[in-house]
Enzyme design. Structure first.
Site, mmCIF file in Angstrom:
data_model
loop_
_atom_site.group_PDB
_atom_site.id
_atom_site.type_symbol
_atom_site.label_atom_id
_atom_site.label_comp_id
_atom_site.label_asym_id
_atom_site.label_seq_id
_atom_site.Cartn_x
_atom_site.Cartn_y
_atom_site.Cartn_z
ATOM 1 N N LYS A 1 -11.249 -4.622 -4.044
ATOM 2 C CA LYS A 1 -12.446 -3.777 -4.008
ATOM 3 C C LYS A 1 -12.267 -2.498 -4.805
ATOM 4 O O LYS A 1 -13.210 -1.967 -5.355
ATOM 5 C CB LYS A 1 -12.748 -3.377 -2.562
ATOM 6 C CG LYS A 1 -13.204 -4.501 -1.687
ATOM 7 C CD LYS A 1 -13.698 -3.915 -0.370
ATOM 8 C CE LYS A 1 -13.537 -4.890 0.769
ATOM 9 N NZ LYS A 1 -12.664 -4.419 1.841
ATOM 10 N N LYS B 1 -4.309 -9.727 -7.252
ATOM 11 C CA LYS B 1 -5.440 -10.063 -6.386
ATOM 12 C C LYS B 1 -6.687 -9.298 -6.818
ATOM 13 O O LYS B 1 -6.594 -8.127 -7.186
ATOM 14 C CB LYS B 1 -5.050 -9.675 -4.953
ATOM 15 C CG LYS B 1 -6.019 -10.123 -3.891
ATOM 16 C CD LYS B 1 -5.572 -9.670 -2.507
ATOM 17 C CE LYS B 1 -6.120 -8.315 -2.167
ATOM 18 N NZ LYS B 1 -5.984 -7.920 -0.756
ATOM 19 N N LYS C 1 0.825 -1.217 0.000
ATOM 20 C CA LYS C 1 0.000 0.000 0.000
ATOM 21 C C LYS C 1 0.855 1.260 0.000
ATOM 22 O O LYS C 1 0.461 2.280 -0.557
ATOM 23 C CB LYS C 1 -0.974 -0.007 1.184
ATOM 24 C CG LYS C 1 -2.065 -1.049 1.014
ATOM 25 C CD LYS C 1 -3.300 -0.755 1.810
ATOM 26 C CE LYS C 1 -4.419 -1.708 1.397
ATOM 27 N NZ LYS C 1 -5.546 -1.734 2.309
HETATM 28 P P1 TYM Z 1 -10.670 -6.611 3.686
HETATM 29 O O1 TYM Z 1 -11.932 -5.875 3.696
HETATM 30 O O2 TYM Z 1 -9.541 -6.106 2.861
HETATM 31 O O3 TYM Z 1 -10.905 -8.117 3.258
HETATM 32 C C1 TYM Z 1 -11.924 -8.890 3.865
HETATM 33 C C2 TYM Z 1 -11.608 -10.376 3.713
HETATM 34 O O4 TYM Z 1 -11.585 -10.737 2.328
HETATM 35 C C3 TYM Z 1 -10.386 -11.468 2.042
HETATM 36 N N1 TYM Z 1 -10.012 -11.181 0.640
HETATM 37 C C4 TYM Z 1 -9.773 -12.122 -0.283
HETATM 38 N N2 TYM Z 1 -9.783 -13.461 -0.229
HETATM 39 C C5 TYM Z 1 -9.492 -14.133 -1.376
HETATM 40 N N3 TYM Z 1 -9.213 -13.523 -2.560
HETATM 41 C C6 TYM Z 1 -9.187 -12.184 -2.659
HETATM 42 N N4 TYM Z 1 -8.925 -11.597 -3.806
HETATM 43 C C7 TYM Z 1 -9.482 -11.409 -1.484
HETATM 44 N N5 TYM Z 1 -9.542 -10.079 -1.218
HETATM 45 C C8 TYM Z 1 -9.868 -9.954 0.078
HETATM 46 C C9 TYM Z 1 -9.374 -10.924 3.049
HETATM 47 O O5 TYM Z 1 -8.328 -11.839 3.253
HETATM 48 C C10 TYM Z 1 -10.228 -10.744 4.273
HETATM 49 O O6 TYM Z 1 -10.343 -11.940 5.014
HETATM 50 N N6 TYM Z 1 -7.831 -6.386 7.532
HETATM 51 C C11 TYM Z 1 -8.988 -7.178 7.192
HETATM 52 C C12 TYM Z 1 -10.220 -6.713 7.946
HETATM 53 C C13 TYM Z 1 -10.095 -6.919 9.410
HETATM 54 C C14 TYM Z 1 -9.966 -8.158 10.089
HETATM 55 C C15 TYM Z 1 -9.861 -7.849 11.469
HETATM 56 C C16 TYM Z 1 -9.962 -9.473 9.647
HETATM 57 C C17 TYM Z 1 -10.049 -5.930 10.367
HETATM 58 N N7 TYM Z 1 -9.927 -6.498 11.615
HETATM 59 C C18 TYM Z 1 -9.719 -8.851 12.436
HETATM 60 C C19 TYM Z 1 -9.806 -10.488 10.615
HETATM 61 C C20 TYM Z 1 -9.702 -10.176 11.975
HETATM 62 C C21 TYM Z 1 -9.157 -7.129 5.678
HETATM 63 O O7 TYM Z 1 -8.317 -7.515 4.958
HETATM 64 O O8 TYM Z 1 -10.298 -6.693 5.208
#
Ligand code: TYM
Length: 339
Positions: free
Chosen positions: A207, A204, A122
């Protein structure tokens, strides 16, 4: 829900996960993480959050943050996370998260944060906005997880490194004082732990993907989903098998296998005699059918904003009660004077 959590906590393991309300939730989020969440409540005590505090580490308009937060909260319910059976809340409504994050900052080494792949990526992507929040992101994530004495954290592969750091912080704190936090383990799905962009199958699916046809969004219209799959990048040998040098086809096979609840092997067999065009069409149809009921339920939930806010309120109250117990323990162990 909280009583239920208390009664069952002897026997049942605790699950925590969260998702950021940034951009538009994708098929990657769905397959890699959210899809596993509703069913887990049969076996575990489940707590899920919309991680809005995490969303401001990259620039976001106030209006967009508000709308995205409501959208993500409604979407989680539409996916089948029942607020009666799970604890579902918005992170910023429970101030214990920000408080524990500050405390844990003091048990996290600068070098550990600097090694995080997501921070490096990032920072490279937006060098003009490498803020401290972006650096602290995994510590806030550790606070989210540790507040709830979590055993299992279901995430996509990209988040495993953050869960590992969370374990390091928990162990360091437990060893410095006395056992305080459960030490959680990350869990990724067997199929679909990383879903790639349809237009660039080495990146990847994200969003905020610049190329709109690369990401399939959970709330996309069926015709848009079909168009994106039709245009998905493949290769030129017309063999539908998963292989290192066939990133596009491998990605499509994982998507299909995941939404159809089958192994990649079985998906390969199903398309043994197929050509690329009909394969892509079939994957698109399977995704449309999987997402259709979610979108319908979502639309109906969004018709009543007050009801949604009420669910946020009760979720936050229940979460607060669980979180504050861990937070108080932590303050006391460190030596703060409590009133
Ligand atoms: P975020 O919103 O970026 O992603 C949410 C979840 O989606 C998974 N993910 C994917 N899995 C497979 N292929 C992809 N292309 C892909 N893109 C996203 C991410 O691995 C995630 O599980 N930091 C976390 C949010 C968070 C969190 C936490 C998670 C905040 N506090 C505590 C677990 C425990 C995140 O990546 O969100």
């Amino acid at each position: 829900m909280e009583n239920q959590l208390e009664q069952q906590s002897e026997k049942r393991k605790r699950v925590f996960s969260a998702i950021k309300p940034t951009g538009n939730p994708t098929l990657g989020n769905y397959i890699g993480a959210m899809r596993q969440w509703p069913a887990m409540s049969d076996e575990f005590d489940c707590i899920y959050a919309v991680a809005d505090l995490h969303a401001i580490t990259v620039a976001i308009e106030p209006k967009e943050l508000r709308e995205n937060t409501k959208r993500m909260f409604a979407l989680l319910i539409a996916l089948g996370i029942e607020p009666e059976k799970n604890l579902l809340f918005v992170q910023s409504h429970v101030t214990a998260h920000a408080e524990l994050c500050w405390l844990l900052n003091n048990y996290t080494m600068f070098g550990e944060g600097r090694r995080m792949t997501q921070f490096k990526e990032k920072s490279q992507k937006a060098p003009e906005n490498v803020n401290v929040g972006l650096f602290d992101y995994p510590v806030l994530m550790a606070a989210d997880i540790l507040l709830y004495q979590t055993d299992i954290v279901p995430v996509g592969e990209d988040q495993l490194q953050h869960v590992e750091l969370c374990r390091t912080i928990a162990n360091r704190f437990n060893n410095r004082y006395s056992p305080t936090f459960a030490v959680p383990e990350g869990r990724v799905p067997k199929v679909g732990k990383r879903i790639y962009s349809l237009s660039d199958p080495t990146a990847k699916m994200g969003k905020s993907d610049g190329n709109a046809d690369g990401s399939v969004f959970i709330l996309d219209r069926p015709e848009d989903i079909m168009r994106k799959f039709k245009r998905a990048v493949t290769d030129c040998d017309n063999k539908i098998v998963a292989a290192k040098d066939k990133a596009g086809i491998t990605n499509l096979l994982s998507i299909y296998a995941s939404v159809q609840n089958m192994s990649v092997r079985d998906a390969e067999k199903e398309f043994e005699n197929s050509d690329y065009a009909s394969f892509k069409k079939r994957v698109g149809e399977a995704v449309v059918e999987t997402l259709r009921p979610i979108r319908e339920k979502y639309d109906s939930l969004r018709r009543d904003d007050n009801a949604l806010v009420e669910l946020m309120r009760s979720g936050a109250e229940n979460a607060r009660r669980v979180a504050v117990r861990t937070l108080e323990k932590v303050y006391k162990k460190i030596g703060f004077v409590r009133l």
